[in-house]
Design a protein around this motif. Structure first.
Motif, PDB file in Angstrom:
ATOM      1  N   CYS A 325       0.824  -1.216   0.000  1.00 54.03           N
ATOM      2  CA  CYS A 325       0.000   0.000   0.000  1.00 54.03           C
ATOM      3  C   CYS A 325       0.854   1.261   0.000  1.00 54.03           C
ATOM      4  CB  CYS A 325      -0.934   0.004   1.214  1.00 54.03           C
ATOM      5  SG  CYS A 325      -2.198  -1.294   1.162  1.00 54.03           S
ATOM      6  N   ARG A 326       2.082   1.181   0.527  1.00 50.24           N
ATOM      7  CA  ARG A 326       2.963   2.353   0.532  1.00 50.24           C
ATOM      8  C   ARG A 326       3.674   2.542  -0.795  1.00 50.24           C
ATOM      9  NH1 ARG A 326       5.058   0.077   5.531  1.00 50.24           N
ATOM     10  NH2 ARG A 326       3.903   0.901   7.336  1.00 50.24           N
ATOM     11  N   SER A 332      -4.167   4.298  -4.828  1.00 51.12           N
ATOM     12  CA  SER A 332      -4.690   4.743  -3.529  1.00 51.12           C
ATOM     13  C   SER A 332      -6.063   5.388  -3.643  1.00 51.12           C
ATOM     14  CB  SER A 332      -3.704   5.705  -2.876  1.00 51.12           C
ATOM     15  OG  SER A 332      -3.453   6.807  -3.744  1.00 51.12           O
ATOM     16  N   TRP A 333      -6.267   6.242  -4.671  1.00 55.18           N
ATOM     17  CA  TRP A 333      -7.551   6.941  -4.775  1.00 55.18           C
ATOM     18  C   TRP A 333      -8.674   5.964  -5.103  1.00 55.18           C
ATOM     19  CZ3 TRP A 333      -7.668  11.414  -2.675  1.00 55.18           C
ATOM     20  CH2 TRP A 333      -6.525  12.216  -2.648  1.00 55.18           C
ATOM     21  N   VAL A 336      -9.444   4.174  -1.772  1.00 63.20           N
ATOM     22  CA  VAL A 336     -10.135   5.035  -0.790  1.00 63.20           C
ATOM     23  C   VAL A 336     -11.593   5.235  -1.187  1.00 63.20           C
ATOM     24  CG1 VAL A 336     -10.216   7.400   0.113  1.00 63.20           C
ATOM     25  CG2 VAL A 336      -8.057   6.165   0.016  1.00 63.20           C
ATOM     26  N   ALA A 346      -6.054   4.149   6.559  1.00 55.64           N
ATOM     27  CA  ALA A 346      -4.828   4.949   6.580  1.00 55.64           C
ATOM     28  C   ALA A 346      -4.029   4.697   7.845  1.00 55.64           C
ATOM     29  CB  ALA A 346      -5.180   6.427   6.448  1.00 55.64           C
TER      30      ALA A 346
END
Length: 417
Positions: A325-326, A332-333, A336, A346
């Motif tokens: 995930c990093r 990421s968008w 989310v 997060a």
């Protein structure tokens, strides 16, 4: 130049005067005569002289060393007088002639008999094969070393004495000259002993046993003092000597020389091919082990190992998820937009636990020790066992009653009978 009588199989000849006899060999080769010999027996009431006749007057025309030695022995060895003698003739050998000279006018008998399987020849052949293939291991055996010393001292005393005194001979050339003469003298002695073994054993048995006993004990003592062979060079020389002796035994153990040559050639090839065959077998085992599919081995875990492995694998999988995930490749968008609690996700990516304290407490109350779920499981199991026990008891009582009903009429039936 003499008119000799020709001998054939199963002949029985009786004569009184001096005469010579010859046996002409059959040149046609038959494998059934591989270990066959012709036995000639001459006996009489009075003593007679048995004299072999050699067709080759000049010994230098002999083809081999053994023929030269036999010719020389026949010239030097004086025939003995006796009342009975035996002569063993190999099949496919040379033509044999001999003369019988009786001292008195007394009939003597010459019998010719074939022995299809001569035990001596078979023993020599088998001993040669065994000695050749086990020469390497026998040369390293201390017991065989002592036995070889005893045999060498008894049959070739001059050679044994020369080998014992080798350190006192300064020059190698002198040693080898003496060794050659000792071997020739020993061969002459062995041939004379072989030809007159029966006469020596019957007339001079005590002296013969005394000689073998004294020389055998002395040879063993000298070999024991020097000890067995230790250096690789001496062991290799001893091995080669045993193999040459094995070839000689194989050659003497058959009546057909061509068969002896073939057996010696096959033995040499088998000995020489052992190293390539061994290397090929070793490579084949390595290749088979390399290409062989490994069998799956299943290991059953205990409850404690299962719990520890589950915890460690869970922690590792969560760390891999955080690192993924990093990474910049993670959308990421999009993630989310699909999550119900983005703030909690997060926090998880930044290092927070994936389970909250409230969820842990609720899980312990529901499934931990003293929880309602565990009590329901225990009470349900106990109730089920209590329900099964009366049913089993009722079923057992019914079976007992049935057995009583079936067994009750039995005594009355016996009384009626």
């Amino acid at each position: 130049g003499e008119n000799c009588s020709l001998l054939q199989e199963m002949d029985v000849i009786q004569k009184q005067d001096e005469n010579c006899y010859c046996y002409v060999q059959n040149r046609t080769i038959h494998l059934q005569y591989l270990w066959s010999t012709l036995q000639i027996k001459v006996n009489s009431r009075e003593k007679f002289r048995f004299e072999p006749i050699s067709e080759k007057n000049n010994c230098w025309n002999s083809e081999t060393v053994f023929e030269f030695a036999a010719c020389a022995v026949q010239i030097l060895w004086k025939p003995e007088t006796c009342t009975e003698t035996f002569l063993s003739i190999k099949q496919y050998g040379e033509d044999v002639c001999f003369k019988i000279q009786p001292f008195k006018i007394e009939p003597y008998t010459v019998r010719v008999k074939r022995e299809m399987l001569d035990g001596k020849l078979l023993f020599l052949f088998v001993a040669g094969i065994f000695l050749f293939h086990f020469a390497n291991s026998l040369s390293r055996s201390a017991k065989f070393f002592y036995l070889s010393g005893i045999i060498l001292g008894a049959l070739a005393l001059l050679v044994f004495v020369l080998l014992t005194l080798k350190r006192f001979i300064p020059r190698h050339s002198t040693f080898w000259i003496l060794m050659s003469g000792s071997w020739m003298a020993s061969l002459y002695f062995i041939y004379c002993f072989k030809e007159n073994m029966q006469w020596l054993w019957s007339e001079h048995r005590n002296y013969l046993l005394g000689y073998f006993l004294a020389v055998g004990i002395t040879s063993f003592a000298i070999c024991y003092q020097h000890g067995p062979l230790t250096t690789e060079l001496s062991i290799t020389l001893f091995t080669w000597t045993l193999q040459l002796t094995a070839f000689f035994l194989i050659y003497c153990g058959v009546t057909i020389p061509q068969v002896a040559y073939a057996v010696i050639a096959v033995s040499l090839c088998s000995k020489g091919l052992c190293y390539p065959l061994g290397a090929a077998c070793h490579i084949a085992r390595k290749m088979k082990h390399h290409f062989k599919s490994k069998k799956l081995v299943f290991k059953y875990l205990t409850e404690e190992e299962y719990r520890e492995q589950g915890e460690s694998e869970t922690i590792r999988a969560l760390e891999e998820l955080r690192s993924f995930c990093r990474s910049p490749d993670f959308p990421s968008w999009i993630a989310v937009s699909k999550l119900q609690a983005p703030h909690r996700f997060a926090a998880f990516v930044l290092g927070s636990p994936h389970v909250s304290a409230a969820e842990t407490k609720a899980y312990d109350e529901q499934y931990g020790i003293g929880s309602s779920f565990l009590e329901e499981q225990l009470f349900e199991t106990r109730a089920q066992s209590e329900q099964d026990e009366p049913a089993n008891s009722i079923h057992e009582d019914e079976e007992n009653e049935n057995e009583m009903h079936t067994q009750t009429p039995f005594p009355y039936a016996t009384q009626l009978l």
